[in-house]
Write an enzyme that holds these catalytic residues in place. Structure first.
Site, PDB file in Angstrom:
ATOM      1  N   ASP A   1      52.731  40.359  56.074  1.00  0.00           N
ATOM      2  CA  ASP A   1      51.786  39.341  55.599  1.00  0.00           C
ATOM      3  C   ASP A   1      50.841  39.020  56.761  1.00  0.00           C
ATOM      4  O   ASP A   1      51.286  38.516  57.796  1.00  0.00           O
ATOM      5  CB  ASP A   1      52.591  38.099  55.181  1.00  0.00           C
ATOM      6  CG  ASP A   1      51.707  36.961  54.723  1.00  0.00           C
ATOM      7  OD1 ASP A   1      52.244  36.022  54.099  1.00  0.00           O
ATOM      8  OD2 ASP A   1      50.489  36.990  55.000  1.00  0.00           O
ATOM      9  N   ILE A   2      49.587  39.316  56.601  1.00  0.00           N
ATOM     10  CA  ILE A   2      48.620  39.154  57.705  1.00  0.00           C
ATOM     11  C   ILE A   2      48.498  37.692  58.139  1.00  0.00           C
ATOM     12  O   ILE A   2      48.173  37.415  59.292  1.00  0.00           O
ATOM     13  CB  ILE A   2      47.252  39.752  57.311  1.00  0.00           C
ATOM     14  CG1 ILE A   2      46.439  40.112  58.577  1.00  0.00           C
ATOM     15  CG2 ILE A   2      46.468  38.829  56.387  1.00  0.00           C
ATOM     16  CD1 ILE A   2      45.272  41.032  58.308  1.00  0.00           C
TER      17      ILE A   2
ATOM     18  N   ASN B   1      34.609  37.740  50.144  1.00  0.00           N
ATOM     19  CA  ASN B   1      33.481  38.090  49.273  1.00  0.00           C
ATOM     20  C   ASN B   1      32.231  37.519  49.934  1.00  0.00           C
ATOM     21  O   ASN B   1      32.319  36.794  50.921  1.00  0.00           O
ATOM     22  CB  ASN B   1      33.673  37.541  47.846  1.00  0.00           C
ATOM     23  CG  ASN B   1      33.818  36.040  47.833  1.00  0.00           C
ATOM     24  OD1 ASN B   1      32.937  35.311  48.298  1.00  0.00           O
ATOM     25  ND2 ASN B   1      34.942  35.559  47.338  1.00  0.00           N
TER      26      ASN B   1
ATOM     27  N   GLY C   1      43.743  37.179  46.304  1.00  0.00           N
ATOM     28  CA  GLY C   1      44.245  38.189  47.245  1.00  0.00           C
ATOM     29  C   GLY C   1      44.453  37.685  48.659  1.00  0.00           C
ATOM     30  O   GLY C   1      44.880  36.553  48.889  1.00  0.00           O
TER      31      GLY C   1
ATOM     32  N   THR D   1      40.746  47.625  48.718  1.00  0.00           N
ATOM     33  CA  THR D   1      41.650  48.434  47.878  1.00  0.00           C
ATOM     34  C   THR D   1      42.450  47.581  46.900  1.00  0.00           C
ATOM     35  O   THR D   1      43.351  48.085  46.223  1.00  0.00           O
ATOM     36  CB  THR D   1      42.632  49.251  48.747  1.00  0.00           C
ATOM     37  OG1 THR D   1      43.519  48.355  49.439  1.00  0.00           O
ATOM     38  CG2 THR D   1      41.899  50.138  49.724  1.00  0.00           C
ATOM     39  N   GLY D   2      42.139  46.314  46.800  1.00  0.00           N
ATOM     40  CA  GLY D   2      42.796  45.449  45.803  1.00  0.00           C
ATOM     41  C   GLY D   2      41.845  45.214  44.644  1.00  0.00           C
ATOM     42  O   GLY D   2      41.463  46.144  43.914  1.00  0.00           O
ATOM     43  N   VAL D   3      41.431  43.992  44.522  1.00  0.00           N
ATOM     44  CA  VAL D   3      40.512  43.571  43.441  1.00  0.00           C
ATOM     45  C   VAL D   3      39.248  44.443  43.392  1.00  0.00           C
ATOM     46  O   VAL D   3      38.685  44.699  42.337  1.00  0.00           O
ATOM     47  CB  VAL D   3      40.146  42.072  43.663  1.00  0.00           C
ATOM     48  CG1 VAL D   3      38.893  41.664  42.931  1.00  0.00           C
ATOM     49  CG2 VAL D   3      41.327  41.203  43.291  1.00  0.00           C
ATOM     50  N   TYR D   4      38.822  44.959  44.539  1.00  0.00           N
ATOM     51  CA  TYR D   4      37.571  45.750  44.563  1.00  0.00           C
ATOM     52  C   TYR D   4      37.792  47.211  44.212  1.00  0.00           C
ATOM     53  O   TYR D   4      36.862  48.008  44.185  1.00  0.00           O
ATOM     54  CB  TYR D   4      36.867  45.582  45.912  1.00  0.00           C
ATOM     55  CG  TYR D   4      36.121  44.253  46.064  1.00  0.00           C
ATOM     56  CD1 TYR D   4      36.081  43.317  45.030  1.00  0.00           C
ATOM     57  CD2 TYR D   4      35.446  43.942  47.236  1.00  0.00           C
ATOM     58  CE1 TYR D   4      35.405  42.112  45.165  1.00  0.00           C
ATOM     59  CE2 TYR D   4      34.763  42.737  47.393  1.00  0.00           C
ATOM     60  CZ  TYR D   4      34.750  41.828  46.334  1.00  0.00           C
ATOM     61  OH  TYR D   4      34.069  40.623  46.470  1.00  0.00           O
TER      62      TYR D   4
ATOM     63  N   ASP E   1      42.231  36.954  50.796  1.00  0.00           N
ATOM     64  CA  ASP E   1      41.285  35.852  51.052  1.00  0.00           C
ATOM     65  C   ASP E   1      41.945  34.516  50.718  1.00  0.00           C
ATOM     66  O   ASP E   1      41.934  33.573  51.522  1.00  0.00           O
ATOM     67  CB  ASP E   1      40.044  36.082  50.168  1.00  0.00           C
ATOM     68  CG  ASP E   1      38.845  35.245  50.569  1.00  0.00           C
ATOM     69  OD1 ASP E   1      37.826  35.304  49.859  1.00  0.00           O
ATOM     70  OD2 ASP E   1      38.921  34.528  51.588  1.00  0.00           O
TER      71      ASP E   1
END
Ligand code: APR
Length: 169
Positions: free
Chosen positions: A10-11, A24, A32, A118-121, A34
């Protein structure tokens, strides 16, 4: 390259000089990673982000880390995947270069990245990993002051793909 590491985790838990946020263009938070970073950093992060007036895709802006263990957050909007014919590869490469440039300019020696876009985008994972590691390796070649860059992968599949991309470097 010992200066590039791939970990799963977990970053928001990483005590490094800078963590990168897959943001964004509004820089006003989202889901995500963010959302996780804003939740962990607390409301002062959003307050500082409001003063930045957004950020273009492929560019990056830096803030403090507030309640995060990381000293700074470097926010970069990655490209949304539209099939690969809209300059997505170049924009993703630019995200990594912009973040590393800003990190070096701010004296950050340890920088952690999530897997941008590589997630929502929906940027294809293998393709993104190859771009990310190519850019990170190239930047480290000419910036000895940067001690270590890590990809902090949230799940096993992502970690495996980045490990494979690192081996192919
Ligand atoms: N630590 C590390 N990685 C994480 C974490 C976390 N706590 N949470 C999610 N991730 C991973 C996801 O699993 C994915 O591999 O970050 C990667 C990027 O996924 P997203 O967060 O969906 O980011 P992205 O695809 O770049 O989309 C950005 O989503 O949250 C919104 O505001 C954001 O509009 C922007 C868009």
């Amino acid at each position: 390259m010992a200066r590039i590491e791939i970990i799963q985790g977990d970053i928001t838990k990483q005590a490094v000089d800078a963590i990168v946020n897959a943001a964004n263009t509004s820089l006003l938070g989202g889901g995500g990673v963010d959302g996780a970073i804003h939740r962990a950093a607390g409301p002062e992060l959003l307050a500082e982000c409001r003063t930045l007036h957004g950020c273009e895709t492929g560019r990056a802006k830096i803030t403090k880390g507030y309640r995060l263990p990381a000293k700074h957050v470097i926010h970069t909007p990655g490209p949304v995947w539209h099939g690969g014919t809209h300059g997505e590869d170049a924009l993703l490469a630019s995200c990594y270069r912009s973040c590393l440039t800003l990190a070096a300019e701010n004296g950050c020696r340890t920088v952690d990245f999530p897997s941008i876009s590589t997630g929502v985008y929906h940027f294809p994972l293998e393709r993104a990993a190859a771009i990310a590691l190519r850019e990170i390796a190239a930047f480290l070649e000419t910036h000895p002051e940067l001690e270590r860059v890590r990809m902090v992968c949230f799940d096993e599949r992502t970690r495996r793909v980045y490990e494979e991309a690192l081996e192919k470097l």
